[in-house]
Design a protein around this motif. Sequence first.
Motif, mmCIF file in Angstrom:
data_model
loop_
_atom_site.group_PDB
_atom_site.id
_atom_site.type_symbol
_atom_site.label_atom_id
_atom_site.label_comp_id
_atom_site.label_asym_id
_atom_site.label_seq_id
_atom_site.Cartn_x
_atom_site.Cartn_y
_atom_site.Cartn_z
ATOM 1 N N GLN A 1 7.022 -26.900 -42.616
ATOM 2 C CA GLN A 1 7.531 -25.988 -41.781
ATOM 3 C C GLN A 1 8.064 -26.378 -40.510
ATOM 4 O O GLN A 1 8.986 -25.693 -39.905
ATOM 5 C CB GLN A 1 6.458 -24.799 -41.547
ATOM 6 C CG GLN A 1 6.152 -24.136 -42.903
ATOM 7 C CD GLN A 1 5.134 -23.139 -42.742
ATOM 8 O OE1 GLN A 1 3.991 -23.519 -41.919
ATOM 9 N NE2 GLN A 1 5.177 -22.236 -43.587
ATOM 10 N N SER A 2 7.478 -27.388 -39.982
ATOM 11 C CA SER A 2 7.924 -28.104 -38.683
ATOM 12 C C SER A 2 7.981 -29.504 -38.687
ATOM 13 O O SER A 2 7.060 -30.023 -39.548
ATOM 14 C CB SER A 2 7.454 -27.293 -37.540
ATOM 15 O OG SER A 2 6.002 -27.563 -37.620
ATOM 16 N N ASN B 1 11.637 -26.595 -35.841
ATOM 17 C CA ASN B 1 11.297 -25.752 -36.908
ATOM 18 C C ASN B 1 12.107 -26.234 -38.175
ATOM 19 O O ASN B 1 13.269 -26.350 -37.894
ATOM 20 C CB ASN B 1 11.394 -24.336 -36.610
ATOM 21 C CG ASN B 1 10.327 -23.943 -35.713
ATOM 22 O OD1 ASN B 1 9.138 -24.380 -36.092
ATOM 23 N ND2 ASN B 1 10.450 -23.158 -34.910
ATOM 24 N N THR C 1 14.441 -25.505 -41.297
ATOM 25 C CA THR C 1 15.031 -24.263 -41.926
ATOM 26 C C THR C 1 15.649 -24.404 -43.090
ATOM 27 O O THR C 1 15.630 -23.334 -44.003
ATOM 28 C CB THR C 1 16.565 -23.990 -41.326
ATOM 29 O OG1 THR C 1 17.289 -24.919 -41.142
ATOM 30 C CG2 THR C 1 16.085 -23.661 -39.799
#
Length: 175
Positions: free
Chosen positions: A55-56, A66, A68
């Motif tokens: 997620q990051s 982060n 996407t």
Amino acid sequence: MKYPKYFNALLMTGLAVIIFSLSSFAQSSFADKSDPKKIAFKNMVDSQHFVFVAQSVSPLRGRFRNLTSSYDVNISKDTMICYLPYFGRAYSAPIDPSSGGLDFTSTNFSYSVTPHKKDGWNVMIKPKDNTNVQQLLFTIFDNGSASLNVTSTSRDPISFNGHIEKEQKKKKKKK
């Protein structure tokens, strides 16, 4: 030495509070170990069947980002499919400029699990058939959150944060 009249009552109340708090602690720690979600995460780690969803990302040099798009590492007993981005310093240029990320499949790797000091596990994977990646070190917590540190031979280390979930059917990545 003479004690006040209420000393015995105070002592008994204190002991009752201590005994009650110890019994409730024992019940809560037993409930934590029998939590179905925690057991499911432990079974995924022990059986070598899970997907790490990033997620990051936090490169060694650069800023936290982060993610996407969908990036993951799919782990099964016989195959590891890694599809992660890379941001950072590379010490040698790749032959194929479009292969800048950590995008590879390994069928020959070592997998070891050690308990983490706070409710979780450290999973170390060392691919033997990939010369660019030395190791992937997952820190997985019993709530499903996880971090991943990737050490390469020709790039700066990079870290990812995310979670694990149940392994899905293997998808063929579009090239």
